[in-house]
Design an enzyme around this catalytic site. Sequence first.
Site, short mmCIF file in Angstrom:
data_model
loop_
_atom_site.label_atom_id
_atom_site.label_comp_id
_atom_site.label_asym_id
_atom_site.label_seq_id
_atom_site.Cartn_x
_atom_site.Cartn_y
_atom_site.Cartn_z
N ARG A 222 -93.41 80.20 16.75
CA ARG A 222 -92.33 79.96 15.78
C ARG A 222 -91.13 80.86 16.10
O ARG A 222 -90.07 80.40 16.51
CB ARG A 222 -92.84 80.21 14.34
N ASP A 223 -91.32 82.16 15.98
CA ASP A 223 -90.21 83.10 16.12
C ASP A 223 -89.67 83.09 17.54
O ASP A 223 -88.46 83.25 17.76
CB ASP A 223 -90.72 84.51 15.74
N HIS B 285 -93.52 94.03 11.22
CA HIS B 285 -92.94 93.07 12.17
C HIS B 285 -91.78 93.78 12.87
O HIS B 285 -90.68 93.88 12.31
CB HIS B 285 -92.48 91.83 11.41
N HIS C 85 -89.19 94.59 16.26
CA HIS C 85 -88.52 94.06 17.45
C HIS C 85 -88.32 95.22 18.43
O HIS C 85 -88.25 96.38 18.03
CB HIS C 85 -87.18 93.43 17.06
N CYS D 185 -83.29 87.77 17.95
CA CYS D 185 -82.24 87.51 16.97
C CYS D 185 -80.95 87.43 17.76
O CYS D 185 -80.79 88.11 18.77
CB CYS D 185 -82.22 88.71 16.01
N ASN E 38 -89.18 90.14 19.70
CA ASN E 38 -90.27 90.81 19.01
C ASN E 38 -91.00 91.72 19.99
O ASN E 38 -90.88 91.58 21.20
CB ASN E 38 -91.29 89.76 18.54
#
Lengths: 306, 306
Positions: free
Chosen positions: B16-17, B211, B213, B244, B253
Amino acid sequence: MPDLPSSVHVREVGPRDGFQNEPETIATADKIRLIDLLVRTGVKRIEVTSFVRPDVLPQLADNTEVLAGIDVPAGVSRSVLIPNERGLDNALAVADLFEECGVFLSGSETHNRKNVNRSIAESLAGLQKVIPRAREAGKQVEAVIATSFGCPYEGDVPRDRVLDLAVALRDAGAQELGFGDTTGMANPRQVREFFVAARERLGDDVEITAHFHNTRGQGLANALAALEAGCTSFESSFGELGGCPVPKGATGNIASEDLVSMLHEMGVDTGIDLAKLLEASRAVAEVLGRPLGSHTLVAGPVDWHR
Amino acid sequence: MPDLPSSVHVREVGPRDGFQNEPETIATADKIRLIDLLVRTGVKRIEVTSFVRPDVLPQLADNTEVLAGIDVPAGVSRSVLIPNERGLDNALAVADLFEECGVFLSGSETHNRKNVNRSIAESLAGLQKVIPRAREAGKQVEAVIATSFGCPYEGDVPRDRVLDLAVALRDAGAQELGFGDTTGMANPRQVREFFVAARERLGDDVEITAHFHNTRGQGLANALAALEAGCTSFESSFGELGGCPVPKGATGNIASEDLVSMLHEMGVDTGIDLAKLLEASRAVAEVLGRPLGSHTLVAGPVDWHR
């Protein structure tokens, strides 16, 4: 969180550890310009070059030219890497151009033999001559033990063997002991236990320095673990230069700018101006003409908003 | 070192990410093949896709095809990202294809508005409808607060504001609270203090998930700090995918394989087979046709010799 120190020492090792690992030799004038940028960041310790034989290490054959050409502010300590007595002779011929000598051996028999074609015992015997001579010449001596946390050929390296070597090097006169994770095999639990044990074995009169690689992305986590265990001296390389031919393709030392960013964000001072350090890293990226491993060089500093 | 847990949970969020941040949409068949590789690593939680509108997120427009096409062993929990009530309606139309819903808002007003064109209060009000409906449908709910550790537009994000939001989301029914360092601004000191405070505010009945990065190379150092502060649930992305758009060019991530390598080397189990995870990461690197940020993918695992 364990109490963190208010400040630590950082030695910039890119000009030696980084430049020697580049496949294409960097022009002497570029080296001088890059070192001049680095010493204007506020860093107080810089490893400038090496006196390994030029046929073995052609990338640093211009050692004396670089030492003579750089413009280093007062208070910045220049170090050179010394492989053996002959290297020391050559370095001491320009003794007024540096303050510190770095010497080294490996904690792993196989790695030591592949690196310098000697047994650990032979290397240690050599350093027991080199270190006192460097001290007599008025130099500060850092003795580095490579593969302190694991060897790509042998696997685990016993901590007691590494610390026995460290004690012998201290007793030979080294004022600073550096522990290198040469191929990035250390993990934070091991690092924390290692640095606590090292301080116990070595006492309070020597400096203990951590030298991590980011081979498996754990470089800054290991630096954090060392910091939490009381280590206040680190080595790093601008742009994440350097590294080791094993494993193939692996990244280098921890990036100075990533280390400095993390430390400053935690309130731990380094005396280094991160913006100026990023300028130096941008400059070396331009010289090398390829993307580097450094993250902060890409993302920019966190503290834009302060 | 603080006592470390013997095991932690890792949720793989790359499908997903990671996939949503790729400029070129990945073919549905490739997604299915990659997810099938991932769920055979032993990972127990995987974020499969998103129900954000396809015109907003065309990279994941094939959400139902992917959910229907993957072959997931029993015991693996599939999660989908839900942006709002309409997204929940669409997801619940295929409710037997997933077990968990992820919902999100930002800790920063500016980031929330840029991300979903609503105020934080409007987002929270929406989630206070979405979460109970997802719970009534029998789903586990993770509520993620983005920019929990800093915002690229506003700078510092007050911890109390983030934890107030977390309490409200818990009270709305979320069983798991995730805290996202969306643009890699967290530092380990902050992370440690944050996770200690989060547990105090949220009590013992919710799961607290980290979570991170790797934007500035500190991702694993932050994971270590969270672990030391008692966090036992992490999210990461194979290959270091994701990220991002801010800052430009930044990495994603933390890499699942780098996280798993570090945890296993410290004796913290994840239930994941690192060799199989590296196979999945190699496969996604081939699909994307570019080098990824993962370090262990290049260097290989540490534990070859054991």
